[in-house]
Design a protein around this motif. Structure first.
Motif, PDB file in Angstrom:
ATOM      1  N   GLU A 298       0.829  -1.205   0.000  1.00 11.31           N
ATOM      2  CA  GLU A 298       0.000   0.000   0.000  1.00 11.31           C
ATOM      3  C   GLU A 298       0.863   1.255   0.000  1.00 11.31           C
ATOM      4  O   GLU A 298       0.579   2.233  -0.709  1.00 11.31           O
ATOM      5  CB  GLU A 298      -0.938  -0.019   1.209  1.00 11.31           C
ATOM      6  N   ARG A 299       1.935   1.239   0.775  1.00 13.90           N
ATOM      7  CA  ARG A 299       2.837   2.387   0.817  1.00 13.90           C
ATOM      8  C   ARG A 299       3.556   2.566  -0.518  1.00 13.90           C
ATOM      9  O   ARG A 299       3.766   3.714  -0.958  1.00 13.90           O
ATOM     10  CB  ARG A 299       3.842   2.214   1.964  1.00 13.90           C
ATOM     11  N   HIS A 301       2.395   1.568  -3.591  1.00 11.94           N
ATOM     12  CA  HIS A 301       1.392   2.088  -4.513  1.00 11.94           C
ATOM     13  C   HIS A 301       1.222   3.599  -4.347  1.00 11.94           C
ATOM     14  O   HIS A 301       1.293   4.370  -5.312  1.00 11.94           O
ATOM     15  CB  HIS A 301       0.032   1.428  -4.245  1.00 11.94           C
ATOM     16  N   ASN A 302       0.964   4.021  -3.120  1.00 13.49           N
ATOM     17  CA  ASN A 302       0.613   5.407  -2.882  1.00 13.49           C
ATOM     18  C   ASN A 302       1.812   6.338  -2.965  1.00 13.49           C
ATOM     19  O   ASN A 302       1.672   7.508  -3.355  1.00 13.49           O
ATOM     20  CB  ASN A 302      -0.113   5.543  -1.547  1.00 13.49           C
ATOM     21  N   ARG A 305       2.073   6.801  -6.736  1.00 10.48           N
ATOM     22  CA  ARG A 305       0.985   7.646  -7.241  1.00 10.48           C
ATOM     23  C   ARG A 305       1.174   9.105  -6.838  1.00 10.48           C
ATOM     24  O   ARG A 305       0.855  10.019  -7.609  1.00 10.48           O
ATOM     25  CB  ARG A 305      -0.358   7.125  -6.734  1.00 10.48           C
ATOM     26  N   ALA A 306       1.702   9.337  -5.652  1.00 11.61           N
ATOM     27  CA  ALA A 306       1.957  10.706  -5.212  1.00 11.61           C
ATOM     28  C   ALA A 306       3.009  11.385  -6.087  1.00 11.61           C
ATOM     29  O   ALA A 306       3.011  12.619  -6.219  1.00 11.61           O
ATOM     30  CB  ALA A 306       2.409  10.713  -3.756  1.00 11.61           C
ATOM     31  N   THR A 395      -2.781  16.378  -6.416  1.00  9.95           N
ATOM     32  CA  THR A 395      -3.593  15.323  -5.799  1.00  9.95           C
ATOM     33  C   THR A 395      -3.392  14.022  -6.547  1.00  9.95           C
ATOM     34  O   THR A 395      -2.903  13.999  -7.680  1.00  9.95           O
ATOM     35  CB  THR A 395      -5.096  15.696  -5.848  1.00  9.95           C
ATOM     36  N   HIS A 396      -3.764  12.943  -5.907  1.00 14.58           N
ATOM     37  CA  HIS A 396      -3.750  11.630  -6.557  1.00 14.58           C
ATOM     38  C   HIS A 396      -4.818  10.755  -5.909  1.00 14.58           C
ATOM     39  O   HIS A 396      -5.241  11.022  -4.784  1.00 14.58           O
ATOM     40  CB  HIS A 396      -2.382  10.957  -6.441  1.00 14.58           C
ATOM     41  N   THR A 397      -5.248   9.749  -6.646  1.00 14.09           N
ATOM     42  CA  THR A 397      -6.234   8.811  -6.111  1.00 14.09           C
ATOM     43  C   THR A 397      -5.502   7.706  -5.351  1.00 14.09           C
ATOM     44  O   THR A 397      -4.747   6.931  -5.957  1.00 14.09           O
ATOM     45  CB  THR A 397      -7.077   8.191  -7.237  1.00 14.09           C
ATOM     46  N   PRO A 398      -5.683   7.619  -4.034  1.00 12.52           N
ATOM     47  CA  PRO A 398      -4.946   6.613  -3.263  1.00 12.52           C
ATOM     48  C   PRO A 398      -5.472   5.204  -3.501  1.00 12.52           C
ATOM     49  O   PRO A 398      -6.633   5.009  -3.876  1.00 12.52           O
ATOM     50  CB  PRO A 398      -5.167   7.039  -1.813  1.00 12.52           C
ATOM     51  N   THR A 400      -6.343   1.636  -1.816  1.00 14.53           N
ATOM     52  CA  THR A 400      -6.605   0.887  -0.583  1.00 14.53           C
ATOM     53  C   THR A 400      -6.370  -0.570  -0.901  1.00 14.53           C
ATOM     54  O   THR A 400      -7.089  -1.162  -1.706  1.00 14.53           O
ATOM     55  CB  THR A 400      -8.048   1.108  -0.094  1.00 14.53           C
TER      56      THR A 400
END
Length: 409
Positions: A298-299, A301-302, A305-306, A395-398, A400
């Motif tokens: 998860e970390r 991915h995000n 994406r960030a 912004t980005h779509t996180p 989950t």
């Protein structure tokens, strides 16, 4: 016949970037780092999800099996190659996957080839466009009426099922977690469609066993459902080499005696069987490994994406960074190696031309420092290659991550 191979010279591999494949490493360290071309790199191209390949208990089990049984059994299971060790693993995996019986094969590819005798001319097969090549090969080796449906498109599948010859038996084939995109199959809807149209479901759980489900048994357990047959590789979360097919006892018994993939192959090596058994013990008794894997994923991915990377529809530890373009894919792979990160470049035929990705996977054994290094390297190389903007997006779509229900946030 052989002339078509002449173009495949070393120069051709360089010109097409394919020298990135079949590259040897000279050392592995803890399942997380490798020696490559004289440098220590972080390995992010392995599917050793739980980080068990380097676990001393798994290694010791494999070594003990070699000392007791040797390196090979010198024949097929049907003649001389069956050990109580094989049967113990089969009993354990059958129970773990929620089925009556199982059969262990020397590879995950062969586990799916076991399906071929079930797919005769009286069968209509419905296969997801993104299924693993081994499922497609099983269909080719059989003689069914083949229907391919758009990846994850349940409406398209429903239309295909409704239009199929009602006289044919129906079989739906799907990956549990898709190996390139990293998305999870919609097993609840697949099950509804199967019931409505009298179809059976075969689920390849190679990439979800050990990762999803309350006890790590995979996608079926995650959704509280049961597929008619389950296949899986042992080379991912079970830190070995081999495959398994599980299902009703009479089906497994039939396949043992009728599937060429089982009859005409050497038995899985004792070391591999013992390693898988030891890994299964750890998988079932140390759930914190799965939690660590999903947290890191998860970390990752995000974090990507960030920075502006596109990681697609994945909600699992399979993180496929879209790079689009074969030349750029291989060039990015090389630059990441120079930055200390070994990734997996996926080009045609693994994906359609123009949809190339770098597949990145962290395991439960990777550290926070590994994660930070991977993100830093990808940021620098991604900007140099124009994959991400010079400044992070506002912004980005996180993402989950998909987690077992008991541990969901």
């Amino acid at each position: 016949m052989l002339d078509k191979a002449r173009i495949w010279t070393p120069e051709h591999l360089v010109a097409t970037g394919r020298q990135a494949y079949f590259r040897p490493v000279s050392g592995w360290y803890g399942g997380t780092e490798v020696d490559f071309e004289g440098r220590r790199l972080i390995m992010t191209a392995s599917h050793d999800y739980l980080g068990l390949s380097a676990d001393p208990r798994v290694r010791e089990a494999a070594a003990e099996a070699v000392h007791r049984f040797g390196t090979s059994l010198g024949g097929s299971r049907i003649i001389n190659g069956s050990l109580e060790l094989h049967e113990r693993l089969e009993e354990r995996l059958a129970a773990f996957l929620g089925h009556e019986a199982a059969l262990v094969l020397p590879s995950g590819f062969q586990a799916n080839l076991m399906l071929a005798p079930l797919m005769d001319q009286g069968t209509a097969v419905f296969t997801d466009f993104a299924n693993h090549a081994s499922l497609n090969e099983a269909v080719r080796l059989g003689s069914p009426v083949k229907h391919t449906f758009l990846h994850g498109n349940m409406t398209h599948l429903e239309r295909r099922l409704a239009a199929a010859d009602s006289r044919l038996a129906k079989l739906i084939l799907t990956d549990g977690v898709f190996s390139v995109d990293g998305d999870v199959c919609d097993l609840p809807v697949l099950t509804e469609l199967a019931r409505a149209h009298g179809a059976r479901i075969v689920l390849d759980s190679s990439h979800d066993l050990g990762m999803l489900g309350a006890t790590g048994a995979g996608v079926a357990e995650h959704f509280g459902l049961t597929a008619d047959l389950v296949t899986s590789a042992l080379s991912k979360s079970l830190a070995s080499v081999g495959g398994v097919i599980a299902g009703p006892a009479h089906v497994i018994r039939y396949l043992r005696h009728n599937a060429p993939a089982a009859i005409f192959t050497a038995a899985a090596a004792p070391a591999n069987v013992a390693a898988a058994l030891a890994a299964l013990d750890i998988l079932q008794t140390e759930p914190h490994r799965r939690t660590r894997l999903l947290d890191l994923a998860e970390r990752l991915h995000n974090g990507l994406r960030a920075l502006g990377f596109d990681t697609g529809t994945s909600t699992t530890p399979i993180v496929s960074v879209k790079v689009s373009g074969q030349d750029r894919c291989f060039r990015t792979w090389r630059r990441l190696c120079e930055a200390g990160v070994f990734t997996g470049p996926i080009s045609h035929p693994g994906v359609a031309r123009g949809r190339e990705v770098l597949r990145i996977t962290l395991t439960a054994a990777h550290t926070d420092h590994h994660l930070e290094h991977v993100l830093t390297a990808l940021e620098a190389v991604g900007r140099k290659e124009g994959i991400i903007p010079d400044s992070p997006p506002g912004t980005h779509t996180p993402v989950t991550i998909t987690r077992p229900p008991a541990t969901a946030a």
